[in-house]
Design an enzyme around this catalytic site. Structure first.
Site, PDB file in Angstrom:
ATOM      1  N   LEU A 117      40.499   0.473   9.700  1.00  0.00           N
ATOM      2  CA  LEU A 117      41.517   0.050   8.726  1.00  0.00           C
ATOM      3  C   LEU A 117      40.909  -0.223   7.357  1.00  0.00           C
ATOM      4  O   LEU A 117      41.599  -0.593   6.416  1.00  0.00           O
ATOM      5  CB  LEU A 117      42.241  -1.215   9.227  1.00  0.00           C
ATOM      6  CG  LEU A 117      42.994  -1.074  10.543  1.00  0.00           C
ATOM      7  CD1 LEU A 117      43.681  -2.390  10.912  1.00  0.00           C
ATOM      8  CD2 LEU A 117      44.020   0.049  10.478  1.00  0.00           C
ATOM      9  N   GLY A 118      39.598  -0.056   7.236  1.00  0.00           N
ATOM     10  CA  GLY A 118      38.924  -0.384   5.980  1.00  0.00           C
ATOM     11  C   GLY A 118      39.059   0.716   4.931  1.00  0.00           C
ATOM     12  O   GLY A 118      39.759   1.714   5.127  1.00  0.00           O
ATOM     13  N   GLN A 119      38.362   0.520   3.815  1.00  0.00           N
ATOM     14  CA  GLN A 119      38.474   1.443   2.682  1.00  0.00           C
ATOM     15  C   GLN A 119      38.134   2.877   3.101  1.00  0.00           C
ATOM     16  O   GLN A 119      38.873   3.811   2.804  1.00  0.00           O
ATOM     17  CB  GLN A 119      37.535   0.995   1.541  1.00  0.00           C
ATOM     18  CG  GLN A 119      37.727   1.809   0.268  1.00  0.00           C
ATOM     19  CD  GLN A 119      36.622   1.587  -0.767  1.00  0.00           C
ATOM     20  OE1 GLN A 119      35.621   0.919  -0.498  1.00  0.00           O
ATOM     21  NE2 GLN A 119      36.798   2.146  -1.947  1.00  0.00           N
ATOM     22  N   ILE A 169      31.799   3.184  -3.310  1.00  0.00           N
ATOM     23  CA  ILE A 169      32.832   4.198  -3.092  1.00  0.00           C
ATOM     24  C   ILE A 169      34.100   3.808  -3.859  1.00  0.00           C
ATOM     25  O   ILE A 169      34.589   2.676  -3.734  1.00  0.00           O
ATOM     26  CB  ILE A 169      33.155   4.346  -1.587  1.00  0.00           C
ATOM     27  CG1 ILE A 169      31.871   4.618  -0.761  1.00  0.00           C
ATOM     28  CG2 ILE A 169      34.195   5.439  -1.362  1.00  0.00           C
ATOM     29  CD1 ILE A 169      31.130   5.886  -1.101  1.00  0.00           C
ATOM     30  N   LYS A 186      21.611  -3.554   6.710  1.00  0.00           N
ATOM     31  CA  LYS A 186      21.620  -2.092   6.559  1.00  0.00           C
ATOM     32  C   LYS A 186      20.232  -1.503   6.872  1.00  0.00           C
ATOM     33  O   LYS A 186      20.128  -0.455   7.501  1.00  0.00           O
ATOM     34  CB  LYS A 186      22.085  -1.713   5.149  1.00  0.00           C
ATOM     35  CG  LYS A 186      23.567  -1.913   4.942  1.00  0.00           C
ATOM     36  CD  LYS A 186      24.364  -1.004   5.860  1.00  0.00           C
ATOM     37  CE  LYS A 186      25.812  -1.342   5.951  1.00  0.00           C
ATOM     38  NZ  LYS A 186      26.541  -0.584   6.980  1.00  0.00           N
ATOM     39  N   ASP A 236      36.490  -5.166  18.854  1.00  0.00           N
ATOM     40  CA  ASP A 236      35.622  -6.074  18.107  1.00  0.00           C
ATOM     41  C   ASP A 236      34.184  -5.640  18.399  1.00  0.00           C
ATOM     42  O   ASP A 236      33.711  -5.780  19.535  1.00  0.00           O
ATOM     43  CB  ASP A 236      35.869  -7.520  18.585  1.00  0.00           C
ATOM     44  CG  ASP A 236      34.958  -8.509  17.878  1.00  0.00           C
ATOM     45  OD1 ASP A 236      34.034  -8.084  17.142  1.00  0.00           O
ATOM     46  OD2 ASP A 236      35.165  -9.727  18.079  1.00  0.00           O
ATOM     47  N   TYR A 282      23.590  -8.476   3.727  1.00  0.00           N
ATOM     48  CA  TYR A 282      24.170  -7.135   3.919  1.00  0.00           C
ATOM     49  C   TYR A 282      23.057  -6.078   3.864  1.00  0.00           C
ATOM     50  O   TYR A 282      22.969  -5.202   4.729  1.00  0.00           O
ATOM     51  CB  TYR A 282      25.211  -6.895   2.817  1.00  0.00           C
ATOM     52  CG  TYR A 282      25.836  -5.519   2.805  1.00  0.00           C
ATOM     53  CD1 TYR A 282      26.606  -5.056   3.868  1.00  0.00           C
ATOM     54  CD2 TYR A 282      25.697  -4.683   1.693  1.00  0.00           C
ATOM     55  CE1 TYR A 282      27.207  -3.795   3.833  1.00  0.00           C
ATOM     56  CE2 TYR A 282      26.295  -3.432   1.642  1.00  0.00           C
ATOM     57  CZ  TYR A 282      27.042  -2.989   2.714  1.00  0.00           C
ATOM     58  OH  TYR A 282      27.636  -1.743   2.669  1.00  0.00           O
ATOM     59  N   GLY A 296      36.181  -0.027  12.619  1.00  0.00           N
ATOM     60  CA  GLY A 296      36.471  -0.452  11.238  1.00  0.00           C
ATOM     61  C   GLY A 296      37.423   0.505  10.541  1.00  0.00           C
ATOM     62  O   GLY A 296      37.352   0.714   9.330  1.00  0.00           O
TER      63      GLY A 296
HETATM   64  P1  NAD Z   1      35.696  -2.289   4.643  1.00  0.00           P
HETATM   65  O1  NAD Z   1      35.269  -3.685   4.412  1.00  0.00           O
HETATM   66  O2  NAD Z   1      36.745  -1.728   3.762  1.00  0.00           O
HETATM   67  O3  NAD Z   1      36.161  -2.106   6.145  1.00  0.00           O
HETATM   68  C1  NAD Z   1      35.427  -2.602   7.214  1.00  0.00           C
HETATM   69  C2  NAD Z   1      36.370  -2.780   8.379  1.00  0.00           C
HETATM   70  O4  NAD Z   1      35.613  -3.378   9.436  1.00  0.00           O
HETATM   71  C3  NAD Z   1      37.545  -3.730   8.086  1.00  0.00           C
HETATM   72  O5  NAD Z   1      38.782  -3.052   8.331  1.00  0.00           O
HETATM   73  C4  NAD Z   1      37.346  -4.893   9.043  1.00  0.00           C
HETATM   74  O6  NAD Z   1      38.545  -5.402   9.588  1.00  0.00           O
HETATM   75  C5  NAD Z   1      36.483  -4.267  10.123  1.00  0.00           C
HETATM   76  N1  NAD Z   1      35.706  -5.243  10.871  1.00  0.00           N
HETATM   77  C6  NAD Z   1      35.112  -6.382  10.426  1.00  0.00           C
HETATM   78  N2  NAD Z   1      34.549  -7.038  11.446  1.00  0.00           N
HETATM   79  C7  NAD Z   1      34.770  -6.305  12.558  1.00  0.00           C
HETATM   80  C8  NAD Z   1      34.425  -6.462  13.920  1.00  0.00           C
HETATM   81  N3  NAD Z   1      33.775  -7.528  14.368  1.00  0.00           N
HETATM   82  N4  NAD Z   1      34.820  -5.504  14.788  1.00  0.00           N
HETATM   83  C9  NAD Z   1      35.508  -4.415  14.374  1.00  0.00           C
HETATM   84  N5  NAD Z   1      35.881  -4.233  13.081  1.00  0.00           N
HETATM   85  C10 NAD Z   1      35.509  -5.162  12.194  1.00  0.00           C
HETATM   86  O7  NAD Z   1      34.384  -1.373   4.606  1.00  0.00           O
HETATM   87  P2  NAD Z   1      34.242   0.136   4.145  1.00  0.00           P
HETATM   88  O8  NAD Z   1      34.100   0.128   2.684  1.00  0.00           O
HETATM   89  O9  NAD Z   1      35.299   0.975   4.763  1.00  0.00           O
HETATM   90  O10 NAD Z   1      32.799   0.454   4.741  1.00  0.00           O
HETATM   91  C11 NAD Z   1      32.601   1.215   5.905  1.00  0.00           C
HETATM   92  C12 NAD Z   1      31.116   1.401   6.100  1.00  0.00           C
HETATM   93  O11 NAD Z   1      30.575   2.060   4.948  1.00  0.00           O
HETATM   94  C13 NAD Z   1      30.319   0.093   6.229  1.00  0.00           C
HETATM   95  O12 NAD Z   1      29.237   0.295   7.102  1.00  0.00           O
HETATM   96  C14 NAD Z   1      29.789  -0.130   4.834  1.00  0.00           C
HETATM   97  O13 NAD Z   1      28.614  -0.886   4.841  1.00  0.00           O
HETATM   98  C15 NAD Z   1      29.531   1.291   4.401  1.00  0.00           C
HETATM   99  N6  NAD Z   1      29.488   1.433   2.948  1.00  0.00           N
HETATM  100  C16 NAD Z   1      30.610   1.274   2.212  1.00  0.00           C
HETATM  101  C17 NAD Z   1      30.546   1.398   0.830  1.00  0.00           C
HETATM  102  C18 NAD Z   1      31.758   1.231  -0.039  1.00  0.00           C
HETATM  103  O14 NAD Z   1      31.619   1.210  -1.274  1.00  0.00           O
HETATM  104  N7  NAD Z   1      32.964   1.138   0.529  1.00  0.00           N
HETATM  105  C19 NAD Z   1      29.320   1.674   0.227  1.00  0.00           C
HETATM  106  C20 NAD Z   1      28.182   1.780   1.009  1.00  0.00           C
HETATM  107  C21 NAD Z   1      28.285   1.687   2.384  1.00  0.00           C
HETATM  108  C1  AKB Z   2      29.099  -3.126  -1.642  1.00  0.00           C
HETATM  109  O1  AKB Z   2      29.208  -3.255  -2.871  1.00  0.00           O
HETATM  110  O2  AKB Z   2      28.765  -4.026  -0.870  1.00  0.00           O
HETATM  111  C2  AKB Z   2      29.329  -1.744  -1.071  1.00  0.00           C
HETATM  112  C3  AKB Z   2      28.028  -1.027  -0.962  1.00  0.00           C
HETATM  113  C4  AKB Z   2      27.445  -0.365  -2.134  1.00  0.00           C
HETATM  114  O3  AKB Z   2      27.459  -0.991   0.102  1.00  0.00           O
HETATM  115  N1  AKB Z   2      30.271  -1.068  -1.886  1.00  0.00           N
END
Ligand code: NAD
Ligand code: AKB
Length: 315
Positions: free
Chosen positions: A10-12, A172, A146, A52, A142, A8
């Site tokens: 490329l995500g945030q 975040i 978790k 994936d 979700y 993942g």
């Molecule tokens: P995001 O949605 O920005 O990025 C998730 C990435 O996962 C995306 O780039 C997407 O393309 C990829 N993805 C989706 N399906 C996939 C698959 N089948 N195989 C491989 N990649 C796949 O999420 P994020 O904000 O970067 O979150 C990262 C982790 O942190 C997650 O576990 C999320 O639950 C956790 N988290 C995030 C936040 C937040 O506010 N950003 C808060 C709490 C927890």
């Molecule tokens: C969401 O809002 O789904 C995330 C999280 C708090 O896990 N930012």
């Protein structure tokens, strides 16, 4: 941690974590991976693979090819997107986590770091100063995924000795990569719209209070937890981590100190119910005591930096 895989990526969070991991462990020691082919710029920054996580073979191939010993597992479907497609959230978040753990067990991966979320809590959980050990009865797919992830990680530690570690992240906030479909996304979107249009329509009520964290602190959480001495860890996949808590209105007021013309209106949608099911603040003393967690950013410092960086980015 010689050869690290980030799912993942490329995500945030992943897009910023990979940069910091490469600074610390070396460019070629960190393999970024996600579902899609990224921009050529990202490809130039270091090794990149398409993985994936719903396919165990896809993970195994890359683990074998790069002799991976550590996985930061970030691939997920977040809360709002997950409520629009619960089946996808189940598949990516629960099956994906299971696949990563199974590959970890089979290939003798040394360490797996995986974020959980405040979404693991639910409407029955105490809302203020939420304890580390408390009721986990979430109302979203979700959140269910978790809790399952936390329990699976703890199980693999106890049963197989697999070193799996994780934190319950709050929302975040960051400026580099937009969030991917969560409930806390308003706390990022308000900055973009404040700078671009001087107005923002917020999808939660003004009195909605949630715990939040600025990205540099989130990266520090993951990197510090990964390096923590296992002898000091009494928990594994379920550490509360906190930095700041504020209402949507308090965030708007903080931004208005720098962008006074900002007008915010409130039009709650389906995400309000999700926000209402989460805590307002967290007790993170376990993380502080067991591996020295301490945040650097409060709402003021975060807001000033967000506006400064986004103004440069959006120029
Ligand atoms: P995001 O949605 O920005 O990025 C998730 C990435 O996962 C995306 O780039 C997407 O393309 C990829 N993805 C989706 N399906 C996939 C698959 N089948 N195989 C491989 N990649 C796949 O999420 P994020 O904000 O970067 O979150 C990262 C982790 O942190 C997650 O576990 C999320 O639950 C956790 N988290 C995030 C936040 C937040 O506010 N950003 C808060 C709490 C927890
Ligand atoms: C969401 O809002 O789904 C995330 C999280 C708090 O896990 N930012």
């Amino acid at each position: 941690m010689k050869n690290i895989l980030v799912t993942g990526a490329l995500g945030q969070i992943g897009s910023e974590l990979v940069v910091e991991l490469r600074k610390k462990y070396g460019r070629n020691s960190v393999v970024a991976s996600d579902l899609k082919t990224p921009d050529p710029e990202v490809m130039k920054e270091g090794p990149y693979e398409i993985v994936d996580v719903t396919s165990r073979t896809s993970i195994e191939n890359v683990v074998d090819k790069h002799k991976i010993d550590t996985i930061f597992h970030l691939a997920a479907i977040l809360s709002a997107k997950g409520e629009q497609n619960p089946q996808l959230a189940f598949n990516v978040n629960i099956i994906g986590m299971y696949n990563v753990l199974e590959v970890g067990r089979d290939r003798k991966i040394q360490k797996i770091i995986v974020p959980s979320s405040i979404a693991a809590f639910g409407p029955d959980t105490p809302k203020d100063n939420t304890p580390n050990e408390t009721i986990l009865r979430p109302s979203t797919m979700y959140g269910v995924s978790k809790v399952a992830g936390e329990l699976l990680g703890n199980y693999y530690f106890t049963k197989y000795g697999l070193d799996v570690r994780g934190v319950r992240f709050p929302g975040i906030i960051s400026w580099k990569t937009p969030p991917g479909g969560g409930t806390t996304d308003y706390a990022v979107a308000i900055f973009y719209d404040a700078i671009k249009y001087g107005k923002y329509e917020c999808f939660v009520r003004e009195d909605t209070v949630l715990p939040m964290m600025y990205m540099p602190d989130a990266i520090k959480v993951l990197m510090d937890l990964a390096e923590a001495d296992i002898k000091n860890l009494k928990h594994h996949c379920d550490y509360n981590v906190a930095a700041m808590s504020f209402s949507a209105k308090e965030l708007a007021a903080e931004i208005q100190k720098i962008i006074p013309e900002l007008k915010v209106t409130y039009k709650p949608d389906f995400r309000q119910k999700i926000a209402d099911s989460w805590p307002r603040s967290l007790d993170d003393s376990a993380a502080r005591n067991e591996w020295g967690w301490k945040p650097e950013y409060d709402i003021k410092k975060m807001t000033e930096e967000m506006i400064r960086e986004l103004k440069k980015k959006l120029k």
